[in-house]
Scaffold this motif. Structure first.
Motif, PDB file in Angstrom:
ATOM      1  N   THR A   4      41.328 -17.361  31.902  1.00  0.00           N
ATOM      2  CA  THR A   4      40.661 -16.233  30.935  1.00  0.00           C
ATOM      3  C   THR A   4      39.179 -16.476  31.035  1.00  0.00           C
ATOM      4  OG1 THR A   4      40.875 -18.233  29.359  1.00  0.00           O
ATOM      5  CG2 THR A   4      42.729 -16.705  29.336  1.00  0.00           C
ATOM      6  N   PRO A   5      38.668 -15.471  30.828  1.00  0.00           N
ATOM      7  CA  PRO A   5      36.866 -15.314  30.700  1.00  0.00           C
ATOM      8  C   PRO A   5      36.686 -16.730  29.773  1.00  0.00           C
ATOM      9  CG  PRO A   5      37.884 -13.178  30.308  1.00  0.00           C
ATOM     10  CD  PRO A   5      38.990 -14.052  30.041  1.00  0.00           C
ATOM     11  N   ARG A   6      35.326 -17.123  30.367  1.00  0.00           N
ATOM     12  CA  ARG A   6      34.986 -18.384  29.813  1.00  0.00           C
ATOM     13  C   ARG A   6      33.830 -17.994  28.524  1.00  0.00           C
ATOM     14  NH1 ARG A   6      35.372 -23.378  31.618  1.00  0.00           N
ATOM     15  NH2 ARG A   6      34.963 -23.653  29.412  1.00  0.00           N
ATOM     16  N   LEU A   7      34.584 -17.348  27.710  1.00  0.00           N
ATOM     17  CA  LEU A   7      33.714 -16.841  26.641  1.00  0.00           C
ATOM     18  C   LEU A   7      33.226 -18.074  25.736  1.00  0.00           C
ATOM     19  CD1 LEU A   7      35.932 -13.676  25.156  1.00  0.00           C
ATOM     20  CD2 LEU A   7      33.956 -13.660  26.733  1.00  0.00           C
ATOM     21  N   ASP A   8      33.952 -18.972  25.904  1.00  0.00           N
ATOM     22  CA  ASP A   8      33.277 -20.393  24.990  1.00  0.00           C
ATOM     23  C   ASP A   8      31.807 -20.763  25.568  1.00  0.00           C
ATOM     24  OD1 ASP A   8      34.800 -20.871  27.650  1.00  0.00           O
ATOM     25  OD2 ASP A   8      34.861 -22.820  27.214  1.00  0.00           O
ATOM     26  N   ILE A   9      31.505 -20.541  27.008  1.00  0.00           N
ATOM     27  CA  ILE A   9      30.293 -20.802  27.420  1.00  0.00           C
ATOM     28  C   ILE A   9      29.313 -19.893  27.102  1.00  0.00           C
ATOM     29  CG2 ILE A   9      29.158 -20.933  29.622  1.00  0.00           C
ATOM     30  CD1 ILE A   9      31.605 -21.963  30.937  1.00  0.00           C
ATOM     31  N   LEU A  10      29.634 -18.637  26.924  1.00  0.00           N
ATOM     32  CA  LEU A  10      28.884 -17.783  26.379  1.00  0.00           C
ATOM     33  C   LEU A  10      28.433 -17.991  24.924  1.00  0.00           C
ATOM     34  CD1 LEU A  10      29.875 -14.364  28.201  1.00  0.00           C
ATOM     35  CD2 LEU A  10      27.853 -15.910  28.707  1.00  0.00           C
ATOM     36  N   GLY A  11      29.524 -18.224  24.105  1.00  0.00           N
ATOM     37  CA  GLY A  11      29.612 -18.536  22.646  1.00  0.00           C
ATOM     38  C   GLY A  11      28.699 -19.546  22.496  1.00  0.00           C
ATOM     39  N   ALA A  12      28.757 -20.762  22.989  1.00  0.00           N
ATOM     40  CA  ALA A  12      27.857 -21.915  22.949  1.00  0.00           C
ATOM     41  C   ALA A  12      26.491 -21.691  23.220  1.00  0.00           C
ATOM     42  CB  ALA A  12      28.614 -23.092  23.967  1.00  0.00           C
ATOM     43  N   ALA A  13      26.182 -21.146  24.463  1.00  0.00           N
ATOM     44  CA  ALA A  13      24.727 -20.546  24.548  1.00  0.00           C
ATOM     45  C   ALA A  13      24.337 -19.534  23.623  1.00  0.00           C
ATOM     46  CB  ALA A  13      24.685 -19.825  26.122  1.00  0.00           C
ATOM     47  N   LEU A  14      24.807 -18.879  22.840  1.00  0.00           N
ATOM     48  CA  LEU A  14      24.436 -17.963  22.104  1.00  0.00           C
ATOM     49  C   LEU A  14      24.310 -18.652  20.427  1.00  0.00           C
ATOM     50  CD1 LEU A  14      26.022 -14.617  22.922  1.00  0.00           C
ATOM     51  CD2 LEU A  14      23.763 -15.245  23.066  1.00  0.00           C
ATOM     52  N   PRO A  45       7.273 -26.418  23.467  1.00  0.00           N
ATOM     53  CA  PRO A  45       7.654 -26.082  24.638  1.00  0.00           C
ATOM     54  C   PRO A  45       8.727 -27.125  25.373  1.00  0.00           C
ATOM     55  CG  PRO A  45       5.088 -26.316  24.413  1.00  0.00           C
ATOM     56  CD  PRO A  45       5.733 -26.673  23.183  1.00  0.00           C
ATOM     57  N   GLN A  46       8.932 -28.531  25.198  1.00  0.00           N
ATOM     58  CA  GLN A  46       9.770 -29.354  25.514  1.00  0.00           C
ATOM     59  C   GLN A  46      11.233 -28.826  24.854  1.00  0.00           C
ATOM     60  OE1 GLN A  46       6.978 -30.138  23.758  1.00  0.00           O
ATOM     61  NE2 GLN A  46       5.990 -31.283  25.657  1.00  0.00           N
ATOM     62  N   THR A  47      11.200 -28.351  23.802  1.00  0.00           N
ATOM     63  CA  THR A  47      12.477 -28.106  23.305  1.00  0.00           C
ATOM     64  C   THR A  47      12.990 -26.495  23.950  1.00  0.00           C
ATOM     65  OG1 THR A  47      12.069 -29.020  21.095  1.00  0.00           O
ATOM     66  CG2 THR A  47      13.840 -27.261  21.220  1.00  0.00           C
ATOM     67  N   ALA A  48      11.941 -25.804  24.135  1.00  0.00           N
ATOM     68  CA  ALA A  48      12.100 -24.452  24.831  1.00  0.00           C
ATOM     69  C   ALA A  48      12.927 -24.472  25.925  1.00  0.00           C
ATOM     70  CB  ALA A  48      10.803 -23.712  24.775  1.00  0.00           C
ATOM     71  N   THR A  49      12.307 -25.621  26.825  1.00  0.00           N
ATOM     72  CA  THR A  49      12.771 -25.690  28.110  1.00  0.00           C
ATOM     73  C   THR A  49      14.294 -26.274  28.187  1.00  0.00           C
ATOM     74  OG1 THR A  49      10.755 -26.901  28.839  1.00  0.00           O
ATOM     75  CG2 THR A  49      12.575 -27.461  30.145  1.00  0.00           C
ATOM     76  N   ALA A  50      14.745 -26.923  27.357  1.00  0.00           N
ATOM     77  CA  ALA A  50      16.282 -27.220  27.152  1.00  0.00           C
ATOM     78  C   ALA A  50      16.936 -26.114  26.896  1.00  0.00           C
ATOM     79  CB  ALA A  50      16.465 -28.414  25.937  1.00  0.00           C
ATOM     80  N   HIS A  51      16.295 -25.302  25.913  1.00  0.00           N
ATOM     81  CA  HIS A  51      17.147 -24.028  25.455  1.00  0.00           C
ATOM     82  C   HIS A  51      17.111 -23.094  26.733  1.00  0.00           C
ATOM     83  CE1 HIS A  51      17.763 -24.924  21.399  1.00  0.00           C
ATOM     84  NE2 HIS A  51      16.392 -24.902  20.998  1.00  0.00           N
ATOM     85  N   LEU A  52      16.219 -23.009  27.235  1.00  0.00           N
ATOM     86  CA  LEU A  52      16.047 -21.987  28.645  1.00  0.00           C
ATOM     87  C   LEU A  52      16.973 -22.428  29.703  1.00  0.00           C
ATOM     88  CD1 LEU A  52      12.237 -21.357  28.548  1.00  0.00           C
ATOM     89  CD2 LEU A  52      14.013 -19.576  28.192  1.00  0.00           C
ATOM     90  N   ARG A  53      16.994 -23.756  29.892  1.00  0.00           N
ATOM     91  CA  ARG A  53      18.047 -24.351  30.740  1.00  0.00           C
ATOM     92  C   ARG A  53      19.491 -23.736  30.511  1.00  0.00           C
ATOM     93  NH1 ARG A  53      16.806 -29.221  30.436  1.00  0.00           N
ATOM     94  NH2 ARG A  53      15.087 -29.271  32.026  1.00  0.00           N
ATOM     95  N   ARG A  54      19.845 -23.960  29.316  1.00  0.00           N
ATOM     96  CA  ARG A  54      21.157 -23.635  28.481  1.00  0.00           C
ATOM     97  C   ARG A  54      21.438 -22.167  28.781  1.00  0.00           C
ATOM     98  NH1 ARG A  54      24.102 -26.240  24.522  1.00  0.00           N
ATOM     99  NH2 ARG A  54      26.161 -25.442  24.631  1.00  0.00           N
ATOM    100  N   LEU A  55      20.502 -21.318  28.742  1.00  0.00           N
ATOM    101  CA  LEU A  55      20.787 -19.838  28.920  1.00  0.00           C
ATOM    102  C   LEU A  55      20.835 -19.667  30.300  1.00  0.00           C
ATOM    103  CD1 LEU A  55      18.098 -18.441  25.994  1.00  0.00           C
ATOM    104  CD2 LEU A  55      20.707 -18.435  26.026  1.00  0.00           C
ATOM    105  N   GLU A  56      20.135 -20.056  31.172  1.00  0.00           N
ATOM    106  CA  GLU A  56      20.293 -19.989  32.478  1.00  0.00           C
ATOM    107  C   GLU A  56      21.480 -20.406  33.132  1.00  0.00           C
ATOM    108  OE1 GLU A  56      17.516 -20.437  36.675  1.00  0.00           O
ATOM    109  OE2 GLU A  56      17.051 -21.561  34.770  1.00  0.00           O
ATOM    110  N   GLU A  57      21.990 -21.584  32.636  1.00  0.00           N
ATOM    111  CA  GLU A  57      23.312 -22.139  33.079  1.00  0.00           C
ATOM    112  C   GLU A  57      24.509 -21.176  32.476  1.00  0.00           C
ATOM    113  OE1 GLU A  57      23.392 -25.860  31.359  1.00  0.00           O
ATOM    114  OE2 GLU A  57      22.118 -26.993  32.965  1.00  0.00           O
ATOM    115  N   ALA A  58      24.201 -20.728  31.517  1.00  0.00           N
ATOM    116  CA  ALA A  58      25.474 -19.371  31.067  1.00  0.00           C
ATOM    117  C   ALA A  58      25.200 -18.177  31.761  1.00  0.00           C
ATOM    118  CB  ALA A  58      25.247 -19.551  29.426  1.00  0.00           C
TER     119      ALA A  58
END
Length: 231
Positions: A4-14, A45-58
């Motif tokens: 099934t599509p990994r909608l859970d990954i997208l949902g967690a990123a959003l 900026p440090q927190t943003a780095t973690a968020h951006l990494r999560r969005l990129e991984e998704a």
């Protein structure tokens, strides 16, 4: 194992308001640095780095290095259109509560870029005008482009493989605007011809006096105080 599509990954990123604000900032189609997106989201900026990494991984954004800077952008038009459609499903009462305040005027509701094409009240009005004038025709769930002299006036070159234009459900208007190569060329031409200009510090676009004239002459749209009227 069920495939099934990994909608859970997208949902967690959003599922984070800071990441959502970063994505909204990127939806104007431009690339931004970590520091700029941190400011938009109200985080360090440090927190943003973690968020951006999560969005990129998704798979929602991509990072491109230019010189000493790392720029982040939406991963592509398919991602942008999916985010716009999701935005149309999300509650939007807060936008209209703000708009009801005395003297309030939200530029992004009037006109904005949806990645590489025009959205908002103006984007929907242009789509409807093109349909009524016969330059676009509904073809199932898609648009069929009908050749005419009007396209050249809008800066559109009718080449490439179909579909050249497709509907994209507008987040705020709940009606389709025009995406695809045609939508991209219309927005690009409107900006280069100074029919539209970007609003500093906002995702919104502003219609210039020259743009108001062009809208009236080419599409029969009167633009007055952020509202569209068909001649």
């Amino acid at each position: 194992m069920t495939l099934t599509p990994r909608l859970d990954i997208l949902g967690a990123a959003l599922a984070d308001s800071s990441r959502a604000r970063m994505l909204c900032e990127l939806m104007d189609g431009r690339a931004y640095t970590n520091k700029e997106l941190a400011s938009a989201a109200g985080v360090t900026p440090q927190t943003a780095t973690a968020h951006l990494r999560r969005l990129e991984e998704a798979g929602l954004i991509r990072a491109t290095r230019s010189g000493r800077c790392l720029y982040h952008s939406i991963a592509g038009p398919d991602v942008a259109e999916a985010l716009e459609t999701l935005s149309a499903l999300a509650p939007s009462d807060h936008l209209y509560r703000v708009q009801q305040r005395k003297g309030a005027r939200l530029k992004m509701l009037e006109a904005r870029s949806c990645y590489d094409h025009l959205a908002g009240r103006l984007g929907v009005a242009i789509a409807q005008a093109l349909l009524e004038l016969g330059d676009l025709a509904r073809d199932g769930a898609q648009y069929r482009v009908v050749p005419s002299e009007r396209w050249a006036k809008l800066g559109v070159t009718l080449t490439g493989r179909a579909p050249l234009a497709r509907p994209c459900l507008d987040w705020t208007e709940r009606l389709p605007h025009v995406a695809g190569p045609v939508g991209r060329e219309v927005l690009s031409h409107a900006l280069s011809a100074n029919w539209l200009r970007r609003v500093r510090g906002e995702r919104g676009l502003e219609v210039t006096p020259a743009g108001a004239v062009a809208l009236r002459q080419i599409l029969g749209i009167r633009w007055e105080g952020g509202q569209c009227y068909q001649n």
